[in-house]
Enzyme design. Structure first.
Site, PDB file in Angstrom:
ATOM      1  CE  LYS A  10     -11.707  28.373  40.137  1.00 49.81           C
ATOM      2  NZ  LYS A  10     -12.387  29.663  40.405  1.00 49.81           N
ATOM      3  CB  SER A  25     -13.787  28.998  43.813  1.00 49.07           C
ATOM      4  OG  SER A  25     -13.876  29.683  42.564  1.00 49.07           O
ATOM      5  CB  SER A  29     -13.712  32.908  42.409  1.00 50.17           C
ATOM      6  OG  SER A  29     -14.816  32.340  43.078  1.00 50.17           O
TER       7      SER A  29
END
Length: 405
Positions: free
Chosen positions: A45, A122, A146
């Site tokens: 990420k 996210s 997330s």
């Protein structure tokens, strides 16, 4: 955008149809040693530092205003030393301040498990890339959901780690008191292999199964049958009857807990990033921009009251679980919303989901999301929540429960 050249080979096209990779992030870093993750590919990420590559945190202003990392996240180094190959960086919702999975600057990664629907955020790119088979697993993070939400939306294995179990150095923070480093995997065996490398051993032995009925009632009806199946499997595996419990204390609701989390976390987020936002005036999506505006307006007294409540909730939930109980709950409140869902519908689902996800977030507990599906075939996740520090044993239990379904 930082244009420094990274000291690794770039042998992939910049874009692909899944739209998971960041524009500066399709590259290969070979393993530094042979080990238990030999043959596995992973992505990270775009809040994790990789030496020699920019960290963009889902926002072009962040990308342009922060220096090129000279050191990688220790988790990246650990995975490379265990034999895994890093294949690039993937999209994230802006500064990780969302659980929907869209990004106004870079677009929405494709959810191949539920076409036409968002991937969840996210850790949107992490989930999309793993679900599409572009990598075997991906580093992610979980503050308010997330990892758990995209795991549910995309039909993946995901873990929110106990707060502090894995290092968050070399990772862009959101709410440091709630942030955790995590990962997503497309199958149980890969999930377990990564757990064996990253997680410290645990001596926990689970003997009780808690059934928080009010928490489960927050999820859509599609979750009822999978919840019942996981609850039954957990009781069989542990040879323990399910214990109905009410998590909240007298006079409190789960929405009160969500509000305490949002206030405490929002105040901490502004203390962390407020100076940068004030200086650089970055452009955010309307929803995320609204959260930053709200965070800026949280005063010290409101923050103190919220933190007092958070500390009380944390002690209460940890006391209910003790050292030997798990709780079975939905990973999210609904299946992945359609890409064209109205803002009101998305926000309503978000509020219900945060009432669920804030429990482990506030209490700093670990939570494994087991991938299942509802009657019409859409993916969803059912979670096991365990005591603080029980991560390694909770992963093993989740694998046993999934095998018993």
């Amino acid at each position: 955008m930082n244009t420094n050249t990274a000291p690794h080979t770039c042998d992939f096209p910049i874009h692909d149809t899944v739209n998971a990779w960041v524009a500066h992030g399709r590259f290969t870093v070979p393993p530094t040693a042979s080990g238990p993750l030999d043959g596995l590919r992973f992505a990270v990420k775009d809040i994790f530092d990789v030496a020699g590559y920019p960290t963009g945190a889902g926002n072009p202003h962040w990308l342009a205003s922060n220096p090129l990392p000279v050191r990688s996240s220790p988790l990246v180094d650990t995975l490379l030393a265990a034999g895994a190959t890093l294949v690039g960086k993937v999209l994230t919702d802006e500064i990780a301040y969302s659980i929907n999975g869209d990004n106004v600057h870079y677009g929405t990664p494709l959810n191949v498990r539920a076409p036409g629907r968002v991937p969840g955020g996210s850790s949107s790119g992490s989930a999309a890339a793993v679900a599409a088979g572009l990598c075997d697993f991906a580093l992610a993070s979980d503050t308010g959901g997330s990892t758990r939400v995209p795991a549910s939306y995309c039909g993946l294995w995901g873990l929110r780690t106990t707060h502090g179990v894995l290092p968050c150095t070399g990772m862009v923070p959101l709410h440091p008191s709630f942030d955790t480093a995590t990962w997503l995997a497309h199958d149980a065996r890969t999930f377990a292999r990564v757990a064996a490398v990253l997680l410290p051993p645990s001596s926990h032995r689970f003997r009780r199964v808690l059934h928080p009925e009010a928490v489960c009632a927050l999820a859509d009806p599609a979750f009822a049958a999978p919840l019942a199946q996981v609850l039954a499997a957990a009781t069989r595996v542990l040879d323990a009857a399910a214990e109905p419990v009410s998590l909240t204390r007298d006079g409190e609701t789960l929405d009160d807990w969500r509000q305490a989390y949002a206030t405490a976390g929002g105040h901490e987020a502004w203390q962390t990033h407020g100076a940068w936002i004030t200086e650089h005036q970055p452009v955010f999506s309307p929803a995320i921009g609204g959260r930053w505006t709200s965070a800026a307006g949280i005063g010290a007294e409101a923050a103190r009251a919220a933190w007092d409540r958070v500390h009380g909730i944390r002690a209460h939930v940890r006391g209910l679980l003790g050292n030997d109980a798990i709780a079975v709950i939905p990973s999210s409140a609904g299946v992945a919303p359609m890409l064209d869902a109205s803002g009101a519908a998305v926000d309503a689902l978000r509020m219900r989901t945060l009432q669920i996800t804030c429990i482990a977030g506030i209490a700093g507990l670990c939570q494994v999301s087991i991938p299942l599906s509802c009657a019409d075939g859409l993916p969803l996740g059912i979670s096991l929540v365990g005591p603080a520090g029980s991560d390694a044993e909770l992963v093993k239990l989740a694998l046993h429960v999934a095998a018993a379904l």
